[in-house]
Scaffold this motif. Sequence first.
Motif, PDB file in Angstrom:
ATOM      1  N   ILE A 379     -29.982  -4.782  30.626  1.00 12.30           N
ATOM      2  CA  ILE A 379     -29.869  -3.629  31.240  1.00 12.30           C
ATOM      3  C   ILE A 379     -28.269  -3.534  30.309  1.00 12.30           C
ATOM      4  N   LEU A 380     -27.272  -4.574  30.894  1.00 14.76           N
ATOM      5  CA  LEU A 380     -26.104  -4.865  30.469  1.00 14.76           C
ATOM      6  C   LEU A 380     -26.151  -4.789  28.434  1.00 14.76           C
ATOM      7  N   LYS A 381     -26.808  -6.272  28.867  1.00 12.64           N
ATOM      8  CA  LYS A 381     -27.240  -6.546  27.191  1.00 12.64           C
ATOM      9  C   LYS A 381     -27.529  -5.621  26.475  1.00 12.64           C
ATOM     10  N   ALA A 382     -28.613  -4.847  26.607  1.00 17.58           N
ATOM     11  CA  ALA A 382     -28.748  -3.657  26.239  1.00 17.58           C
ATOM     12  C   ALA A 382     -27.764  -2.450  26.379  1.00 17.58           C
ATOM     13  N   LEU A 383     -26.931  -2.594  26.853  1.00 20.22           N
ATOM     14  CA  LEU A 383     -25.894  -1.227  26.595  1.00 20.22           C
ATOM     15  C   LEU A 383     -24.812  -2.073  25.296  1.00 20.22           C
ATOM     16  N   ARG A 384     -24.207  -3.354  25.189  1.00 23.06           N
ATOM     17  CA  ARG A 384     -23.493  -4.034  24.489  1.00 23.06           C
ATOM     18  C   ARG A 384     -24.730  -3.440  23.350  1.00 23.06           C
ATOM     19  N   ASP A 385     -25.976  -3.386  23.004  1.00 23.46           N
ATOM     20  CA  ASP A 385     -26.509  -3.552  21.893  1.00 23.46           C
ATOM     21  C   ASP A 385     -26.691  -2.089  21.389  1.00 23.46           C
ATOM     22  N   VAL A 386     -26.471  -0.981  21.990  1.00 21.63           N
ATOM     23  CA  VAL A 386     -26.929   0.513  22.022  1.00 21.63           C
ATOM     24  C   VAL A 386     -25.252   0.385  21.641  1.00 21.63           C
ATOM     25  N   GLY A 387     -24.227  -0.169  22.652  1.00 21.40           N
ATOM     26  CA  GLY A 387     -23.053   0.774  21.996  1.00 21.40           C
ATOM     27  C   GLY A 387     -21.902   0.372  20.633  1.00 21.40           C
ATOM     28  N   CYS A 388     -22.453  -0.888  20.287  1.00 23.40           N
ATOM     29  CA  CYS A 388     -22.256  -1.212  19.333  1.00 23.40           C
ATOM     30  C   CYS A 388     -22.680  -0.798  17.880  1.00 23.40           C
ATOM     31  N   LYS A 389     -23.504   0.360  17.856  1.00 21.75           N
ATOM     32  CA  LYS A 389     -23.972   1.404  16.849  1.00 21.75           C
ATOM     33  C   LYS A 389     -23.097   1.804  16.414  1.00 21.75           C
ATOM     34  N   GLN A 398     -17.242  -8.373  16.315  1.00 22.48           N
ATOM     35  CA  GLN A 398     -16.010  -9.003  17.636  1.00 22.48           C
ATOM     36  C   GLN A 398     -16.789  -8.751  18.951  1.00 22.48           C
ATOM     37  N   TRP A 399     -17.499  -7.262  19.511  1.00 24.69           N
ATOM     38  CA  TRP A 399     -17.559  -6.703  19.991  1.00 24.69           C
ATOM     39  C   TRP A 399     -19.137  -7.767  20.590  1.00 24.69           C
ATOM     40  N   ASN A 400     -19.929  -7.876  19.640  1.00 22.97           N
ATOM     41  CA  ASN A 400     -21.226  -8.754  19.965  1.00 22.97           C
ATOM     42  C   ASN A 400     -20.732 -10.271  20.149  1.00 22.97           C
ATOM     43  N   THR A 401     -19.778 -11.164  19.230  1.00 24.13           N
ATOM     44  CA  THR A 401     -18.891 -12.198  20.227  1.00 24.13           C
ATOM     45  C   THR A 401     -18.563 -12.853  21.129  1.00 24.13           C
ATOM     46  N   ALA A 479     -11.094 -17.422  25.418  1.00 20.00           N
ATOM     47  CA  ALA A 479      -9.587 -18.193  24.939  1.00 20.00           C
ATOM     48  C   ALA A 479     -10.032 -17.582  22.581  1.00 20.00           C
ATOM     49  N   GLY A 480      -8.098 -17.416  22.078  1.00 13.68           N
ATOM     50  CA  GLY A 480      -8.620 -17.539  21.178  1.00 13.68           C
ATOM     51  C   GLY A 480      -8.668 -15.935  20.429  1.00 13.68           C
ATOM     52  N   PHE A 481      -9.049 -14.990  21.741  1.00 11.62           N
ATOM     53  CA  PHE A 481      -8.716 -13.296  21.023  1.00 11.62           C
ATOM     54  C   PHE A 481      -7.792 -12.864  21.430  1.00 11.62           C
ATOM     55  N   LEU A 486      -9.522  -7.486  23.566  1.00 10.18           N
ATOM     56  CA  LEU A 486      -9.869  -7.942  24.797  1.00 10.18           C
ATOM     57  C   LEU A 486      -9.587  -6.323  25.862  1.00 10.18           C
ATOM     58  N   ASP A 487      -8.490  -5.739  25.366  1.00  6.02           N
ATOM     59  CA  ASP A 487      -8.279  -4.639  25.813  1.00  6.02           C
ATOM     60  C   ASP A 487      -8.972  -3.627  25.120  1.00  6.02           C
ATOM     61  N   LEU A 488      -8.991  -2.977  24.082  1.00  6.05           N
ATOM     62  CA  LEU A 488     -10.332  -2.667  23.276  1.00  6.05           C
ATOM     63  C   LEU A 488     -11.678  -2.763  23.594  1.00  6.05           C
ATOM     64  N   VAL A 489     -11.596  -3.591  24.275  1.00  7.96           N
ATOM     65  CA  VAL A 489     -13.148  -4.430  24.120  1.00  7.96           C
ATOM     66  C   VAL A 489     -13.831  -3.387  25.455  1.00  7.96           C
TER      67      VAL A 489
END
Length: 515
Positions: A379-389, A398-401, A479-481, A486-489
């Motif tokens: 479900i969380l992976k699905a939220l990631r996918d529908v959220g990035c639209k 960046q969100w998907n990475t 690391a590196g982000f 990260l706060d925006l994500v």
Amino acid sequence: MQEVIQQFTRGSGAGRNGLISQHKHTQKTMSAHSPNVRVFWLLTTCFCTAFLCLHHALKGEHQSELGGAPDKEPGAFPLFKFSVAFLVCYFLIKYCCWSAPRQSSPLRATPAPQPAPGRKVVLEAYYEHQLKLSPHVLGHSKAHVTKIVSELVKVGKTEHQDCTLTFRGDFVQIGSAYEQHKINSPDCFDVLVPIKVPQVLKLEPAFDIGRKELPFYLRGTAICRLKPSSKSEWSKYKKGFNDCFCVHFQKKSALSSTQVLRWFYSKMQRCLNVIRYQCEERCSVTLSVVNDQLILKLLPKSDYVCCHISMSVRLIPAVHVGDSVFLVAQPWTRTETVLRPLRQEAFWYVYMSKHEQKFLNWLKVQTPNNSCHLKCLQILKALRDVGCKEFDQKFSVQWNTILCSYNMKTALFHLLLKGPLEAWDEKFLMERLEDLVRFWRERLQKQELMHFFLGNKNVPDFLTVPRKIKEVLPVNLLAGFDAVLLDLVSFQLLKTWNRAHLIMKLNNHKHLPRN
């Protein structure tokens, strides 16, 4: 009572639905009866008590007339019997007066409005219609992949040449499709194809190369050094093998991931040419390089409609270095000038796929039979996918990475070890989803999500992780982000979670169930 019923019947509008009128009629009739019922039971209790007292009085008088000698004074009612009668009357009255309102309370005079479907109902519906894979289709897809890849590997093992790389043993199925948390469609698979070096060479992997001075994306990698077991025999093939597969790093010879990838691409193409004719009747097979990755495309020619799915199989060359640890050759796309003296092609990713699968199998036994830990991940992976639209292209990448499947699985592993596994019962689905989102936000705000194996000295003992893996420098997957990113994500993740039921309800109406 009949007048009340008639008045209620006359008061009901002629335009109302007959079923609703009948329901309201029943509700009002029940509410009108309930006070009389309480009075009835109260009068009945009093009557029975009076009858009991009268019976004892008449019995005493009858004994006196017969000249009997009762144990106690005639006509006297013992204090004990009075107490019992009083308690019986008290509890009966209390029960009758209190039970009637409780029985009639669900039936209200006016029907309560039906509540909107809850978040869990919407998430469950979306999961069933959009995310959950059909075991039948998934089974057929796995069978096709296994059949074709096994034939490719078999051909590769028979093509043996002196002092070159060859395929080693069987292939290793990895990824979400084989770990029971893939979503949407069984159309993508990942397969490790183990390779081995000539017998005159020994592998000496160096896992302690990931020091702080390295770029963040090289931490958690390893160097695959080579050492000849027989110098006299190795001298015959040294120059040819080094030119084809090796790179010099820190004055020593190391296996080059870039050179191995080139060899692997051409090797697989030759193997496919051998079996292509045999596969034509079963499925269409093509091999191509997509984004520097070798992708095997399969389109089964089956009579079953459910099996007409175009599948992509990512073939990944890997070197087995013992203890179920693999060094994986991945394409390097970084072009920073700082890497030029480091010889980037000498670095290999460390894969602990076997240990991850073992941990998931252990969880399957230890958690309740209807555990929801994998469902939460899906479900969380699905939220990631529908959220990035809703994001622009740059932030969507960046969100998907950051919220990639591997990072999500790692976060779930850490969370599972924090609390009792019994808490992952299906009935606590929403609570565990809340915990998973909260845990992710904490990791994003702290800019830290540690690798579950590399540098982790608290890995459960039953996983038998090699000591050289536990003692490497801990690897931070975030690391590196940039901290602002990260706060925006974190903010967008919370926003997406709060609107999850609305987003998924909308998407669920747009797509029909596949199965």
